[in-house]
Design an enzyme around this catalytic site. Sequence first.
Site, PDB file in Angstrom:
ATOM      1  N   GLY A  12       0.923  -1.229  -0.056  1.00 48.02           N
ATOM      2  CA  GLY A  12       0.069   0.078  -0.090  1.00 48.02           C
ATOM      3  C   GLY A  12       0.983   1.243  -0.001  1.00 48.02           C
ATOM      4  O   GLY A  12       0.581   2.088  -0.803  1.00 48.02           O
ATOM      5  N   LYS A  13       1.966   1.325   0.945  1.00 46.36           N
ATOM      6  CA  LYS A  13       2.712   2.565   0.878  1.00 46.36           C
ATOM      7  C   LYS A  13       3.591   2.461  -0.345  1.00 46.36           C
ATOM      8  O   LYS A  13       3.451   3.589  -1.018  1.00 46.36           O
ATOM      9  CB  LYS A  13       3.911   2.256   1.812  1.00 46.36           C
ATOM     10  CG  LYS A  13       3.725   2.390   3.424  1.00 46.36           C
ATOM     11  CD  LYS A  13       4.771   2.469   4.223  1.00 46.36           C
ATOM     12  CE  LYS A  13       4.629   2.357   5.693  1.00 46.36           C
ATOM     13  NZ  LYS A  13       5.990   2.196   6.130  1.00 46.36           N
ATOM     14  N   GLU A  41      15.644  -3.796  11.532  1.00 47.58           N
ATOM     15  CA  GLU A  41      15.042  -3.682  13.095  1.00 47.58           C
ATOM     16  C   GLU A  41      14.257  -2.357  12.986  1.00 47.58           C
ATOM     17  O   GLU A  41      14.889  -1.550  12.887  1.00 47.58           O
ATOM     18  CB  GLU A  41      16.070  -3.837  14.109  1.00 47.58           C
ATOM     19  CG  GLU A  41      16.695  -5.003  14.047  1.00 47.58           C
ATOM     20  CD  GLU A  41      16.300  -6.130  14.782  1.00 47.58           C
ATOM     21  OE1 GLU A  41      15.228  -5.862  15.681  1.00 47.58           O
ATOM     22  OE2 GLU A  41      16.604  -7.414  14.501  1.00 47.58           O
ATOM     23  N   ASP A  70       8.370   5.434   8.510  1.00 51.99           N
ATOM     24  CA  ASP A  70       7.671   4.892   9.590  1.00 51.99           C
ATOM     25  C   ASP A  70       6.479   5.814  10.006  1.00 51.99           C
ATOM     26  O   ASP A  70       6.562   6.970  10.036  1.00 51.99           O
ATOM     27  CB  ASP A  70       8.716   4.738  10.996  1.00 51.99           C
ATOM     28  CG  ASP A  70       7.992   3.874  12.082  1.00 51.99           C
ATOM     29  OD1 ASP A  70       7.759   2.701  11.414  1.00 51.99           O
ATOM     30  OD2 ASP A  70       7.910   4.099  13.356  1.00 51.99           O
ATOM     31  N   HIS A 181      -0.824  12.065   5.895  1.00 48.80           N
ATOM     32  CA  HIS A 181       0.279  12.193   6.613  1.00 48.80           C
ATOM     33  C   HIS A 181       1.462  11.778   5.553  1.00 48.80           C
ATOM     34  O   HIS A 181       2.381  12.536   5.562  1.00 48.80           O
ATOM     35  CB  HIS A 181       0.222  11.086   7.741  1.00 48.80           C
ATOM     36  CG  HIS A 181       0.013   9.720   7.536  1.00 48.80           C
ATOM     37  ND1 HIS A 181      -1.284   9.515   6.879  1.00 48.80           N
ATOM     38  CD2 HIS A 181       0.536   8.662   7.642  1.00 48.80           C
ATOM     39  CE1 HIS A 181      -1.195   8.245   6.524  1.00 48.80           C
ATOM     40  NE2 HIS A 181      -0.184   7.589   7.231  1.00 48.80           N
TER      41      HIS A 181
END
Length: 199
Positions: A12-13, A41, A70, A181
């Site tokens: 999706g991103k 990580e 993120d 966002h």
Amino acid sequence: MLRVLLATTNKGKAAEYRDLLKGLDIETVTLDQAGISREAEENYTTFEENARAKAEFYAALSGLLTLADDSGLEVDALGGEPGVRSSRYAGDNAADAERVSFLLNKLRDIPQDMRQARFKCVIAIAQPGKLTQTTEGICVGRIALEPKGDNGFGYDPIFFLPEYNKTVAELPPDVKNLISHRGRAAEKARRLLAGRTGA
Ligand code: ITT
């Protein structure tokens, strides 16, 4: 043309970034195309630290200019949860629909006027030997009482935008990209990338 590694495993991103970075003098490659299957990580407590860690990890592996984000959802009634744990909220292998049900269940006693939430996205741009740069975008809304719409991904079907009277999953992708966002963070990231291409 500058090659940019789009460092995400989230389809999706990736689809959104293909649109959000259009028109720049860059060629994007995915982790798959770069032959990278290792996972970064992301155990930090802020979006910024995780975005930096992700972008720097993949930049070091690939040697390429790398863009990673993120992102996640902060719900006021849950003290900002799920936050950086948005993708793992209902367990590591849960599907989007399970995360949505899990969150709705947590909010089952919370009335409509107390369901304020925001999506946050921090983009990090990393390149071996250069300082990492970050940009941030926020989108404010509230958690709907039930899922609606099929567009987007993740928590979009329950992220309600009062000004549109719709969930994000009911908006066309180009409208989501203008106000989300990720769209807001990408607008600023475009300027940084343009600076790196000399355009
Ligand atoms: P990568 O780390 O490989 O990019 P990921 O899905 O694990 O993929 P994140 O760690 O940034 O990415 O987690 C973000 C989660 O937050 C994502 O899985 C969704 O559940 C949610 N999320 C982020 N942006 C969203 C959006 O635009 N719409 C709906 N949900 C979103």
